[in-house]
Design a protein around this motif. Structure first.
Motif, PDB file in Angstrom:
ATOM      1  N   HIS A  49       0.826  -1.206   0.000  1.00  0.00           N
ATOM      2  CA  HIS A  49       0.000   0.000   0.000  1.00  0.00           C
ATOM      3  C   HIS A  49       0.857   1.251   0.000  1.00  0.00           C
ATOM      4  O   HIS A  49       0.592   2.211  -0.741  1.00  0.00           O
ATOM      5  CB  HIS A  49      -0.939   0.011   1.210  1.00  0.00           C
ATOM      6  N   PHE A  53       0.825   3.951  -3.000  1.00  0.00           N
ATOM      7  CA  PHE A  53       0.442   5.330  -2.704  1.00  0.00           C
ATOM      8  C   PHE A  53       1.511   6.299  -3.192  1.00  0.00           C
ATOM      9  O   PHE A  53       1.198   7.311  -3.853  1.00  0.00           O
ATOM     10  CB  PHE A  53       0.228   5.493  -1.195  1.00  0.00           C
ATOM     11  N   LYS A  56       1.449   6.720  -6.828  1.00  0.00           N
ATOM     12  CA  LYS A  56       0.329   7.535  -7.311  1.00  0.00           C
ATOM     13  C   LYS A  56       0.631   9.019  -7.202  1.00  0.00           C
ATOM     14  O   LYS A  56       0.265   9.806  -8.087  1.00  0.00           O
ATOM     15  CB  LYS A  56      -0.941   7.204  -6.527  1.00  0.00           C
ATOM     16  N   PRO A  61       3.330  10.206 -12.116  1.00  0.00           N
ATOM     17  CA  PRO A  61       2.789   9.084 -11.346  1.00  0.00           C
ATOM     18  C   PRO A  61       3.144   7.742 -11.969  1.00  0.00           C
ATOM     19  O   PRO A  61       3.390   7.648 -13.182  1.00  0.00           O
ATOM     20  CB  PRO A  61       1.279   9.332 -11.381  1.00  0.00           C
ATOM     21  N   SER A  63       1.633   3.831 -12.160  1.00  0.00           N
ATOM     22  CA  SER A  63       0.538   2.901 -11.907  1.00  0.00           C
ATOM     23  C   SER A  63       1.111   1.625 -11.296  1.00  0.00           C
ATOM     24  O   SER A  63       2.312   1.358 -11.395  1.00  0.00           O
ATOM     25  CB  SER A  63      -0.180   2.566 -13.212  1.00  0.00           C
ATOM     26  N   TYR A  89      -5.120   2.260  -2.193  1.00  0.00           N
ATOM     27  CA  TYR A  89      -3.978   3.162  -2.311  1.00  0.00           C
ATOM     28  C   TYR A  89      -4.358   4.523  -2.896  1.00  0.00           C
ATOM     29  O   TYR A  89      -3.617   5.503  -2.747  1.00  0.00           O
ATOM     30  CB  TYR A  89      -2.859   2.525  -3.152  1.00  0.00           C
ATOM     31  N   SER A  90      -5.539   4.601  -3.535  1.00  0.00           N
ATOM     32  CA  SER A  90      -5.983   5.869  -4.118  1.00  0.00           C
ATOM     33  C   SER A  90      -6.865   6.685  -3.183  1.00  0.00           C
ATOM     34  O   SER A  90      -7.277   7.792  -3.540  1.00  0.00           O
ATOM     35  CB  SER A  90      -6.766   5.602  -5.417  1.00  0.00           C
ATOM     36  N   SER A  91      -7.149   6.156  -1.981  1.00  0.00           N
ATOM     37  CA  SER A  91      -8.054   6.870  -1.081  1.00  0.00           C
ATOM     38  C   SER A  91      -7.560   6.952   0.360  1.00  0.00           C
ATOM     39  O   SER A  91      -7.964   7.840   1.106  1.00  0.00           O
ATOM     40  CB  SER A  91      -9.437   6.209  -1.094  1.00  0.00           C
ATOM     41  N   PHE A 302      -4.435  14.365  -4.523  1.00  0.00           N
ATOM     42  CA  PHE A 302      -4.856  13.089  -3.938  1.00  0.00           C
ATOM     43  C   PHE A 302      -6.140  13.315  -3.161  1.00  0.00           C
ATOM     44  O   PHE A 302      -6.206  14.163  -2.270  1.00  0.00           O
ATOM     45  CB  PHE A 302      -3.772  12.544  -2.995  1.00  0.00           C
ATOM     46  N   GLU A 303      -7.179  12.565  -3.502  1.00  0.00           N
ATOM     47  CA  GLU A 303      -8.477  12.703  -2.844  1.00  0.00           C
ATOM     48  C   GLU A 303      -8.530  11.758  -1.642  1.00  0.00           C
ATOM     49  O   GLU A 303      -8.817  10.571  -1.771  1.00  0.00           O
ATOM     50  CB  GLU A 303      -9.605  12.407  -3.832  1.00  0.00           C
ATOM     51  N   TRP A 304      -8.278  12.317  -0.472  1.00  0.00           N
ATOM     52  CA  TRP A 304      -8.181  11.524   0.751  1.00  0.00           C
ATOM     53  C   TRP A 304      -9.547  11.379   1.403  1.00  0.00           C
ATOM     54  O   TRP A 304     -10.298  12.352   1.518  1.00  0.00           O
ATOM     55  CB  TRP A 304      -7.203  12.196   1.709  1.00  0.00           C
TER      56      TRP A 304
END
Length: 314
Positions: A49, A53, A56, A61, A63, A89-91, A302-304
């Motif tokens: 993770h 992260f 990203k 970035p 992938s 990993y995107s959130s 990054f959309e946390w």
């Protein structure tokens, strides 16, 4: 492994250093996992993770498929064994740096009391990695060992983040202050963080009690390193060093955090003494660090979802 690394390095350019080190670290973690009978699933899950992260938010970035160097078979196997890192990993954001997971794995493999073995293994591993301006988070320069000065005392380890001043490094320091480090250690760091100027309304600095050793070592040569000026200020160390690294990046921070989490009587002897150190003040400062973390995440788009990642347990 060495031959494989050599072949990969032949085709590297500066933009590929991150991907190179990410692949090597993940491969090493899987190999180390096979060398211990302990359940280290959580560590592999956590490092996957953390690296995904960082890939990203890297510029440019990376992938998951790019990190695994287009090895779709390996990627699919890991997705099957460890689905949560790939799903989150995107959130969600990691609580600590990848090298903290590497260190924990090496402690499992070598044994908690095998200080020289752990140091030598980590030193040998870091020599396989590339160091570059675009990949400092995936390179470690320093290890630290803390222990009570008693026969057969337990050793507590830490590694440096090696990424002073970069957004990704600051993100991980903020995250560790808010979610991973012992509260006394985090309070000391946050006294000067993130602006590197002492807060007028909060002093969480501590003084390590006598009878405790906290010693850092350079991984390039294995030699002892004196604490930098920042660590001297945060933890009351005596030092002849003139360097002052960014707060939270030094290996001493993680090592002392692990010591305090396990040796409560030592932690209480190091209790901050300032009148400004109160639980309310500490929470206020933590909220400021959390706001800084959110701003940094916005800066890297990054959309946390406001959750720190917790690795899965099999």
């Amino acid at each position: 492994m060495a031959a494989e690394v050599g072949r990969r390095e032949e085709r590297l350019n500066p933009g590929e250093i991150f991907r190179n080190n990410a692949f090597i670290i993940i491969t090493e973690m899987l190999e180390l996992q096979n060398q211990t009978e302990k359940d280290t699933t959580m560590l592999v899950d956590e490092i996957l993770h953390s690296i995904l992260f960082l890939g990203k938010i890297h510029d440019p970035p990376f992938s998951p498929l790019a990190i695994f160097d287009d090895d779709e078979e390996m990627l699919n196997v890991l997705k099957g064994d460890y689905p949560r890192p790939f799903a989150l990993y995107s959130s969600q954001i990691p609580r600590r740096s990848p090298f903290s997971c590497v260190l924990d794995m090496m402690v499992h493999v070598s044994g908690q009391d095998n200080e020289e073995g752990i140091k030598n293994r980590l030193q040998e591993f870091t020599n396989q990695l590339k160091k570059g301006a675009n990949s400092q988070l995936l390179f470690c320069s320093t290890m630290c060992v803390s222990h009570i000065n008693e026969p057969n005392s337990v050793r507590y380890y830490g590694v440096s983040m090696s990424n002073a001043g970069r957004k990704s490094g600051r993100i991980l320091v903020n995250a560790a202050c808010c979610s991973a480090w012992d509260d006394y250690v985090a309070g000391a760091v946050m006294t000067f963080y993130p602006k590197r100027a002492k807060r007028p309304n909060f002093d969480g600095t501590i003084r390590l009690p006598e009878g405790v050793t906290c010693q850092a070592f350079g991984l390039s040569d294995g030699r002892e390193k004196p604490p930098c000026r920042s660590c001297a200020t945060l933890f009351g160390f005596q030092t002849t060093a003139t360097e002052s690294w960014a707060n939270g990046n030094c290996a001493e921070v993680e090592s002392l955090s692990n010591l305090f989490k396990n040796e409560n009587h030592i932690k209480e002897q190091a209790r901050p003494l300032s009148e400004t150190w109160t639980e309310g003040a500490r929470q206020t400062v933590k909220e400021e660090v959390l706001r800084d973390l959110k701003n940094l995440l916005k800066a890297v788009k990054f959309e946390w979802e406001n959750n720190f990642y917790t690795p899965q347990i099999n």
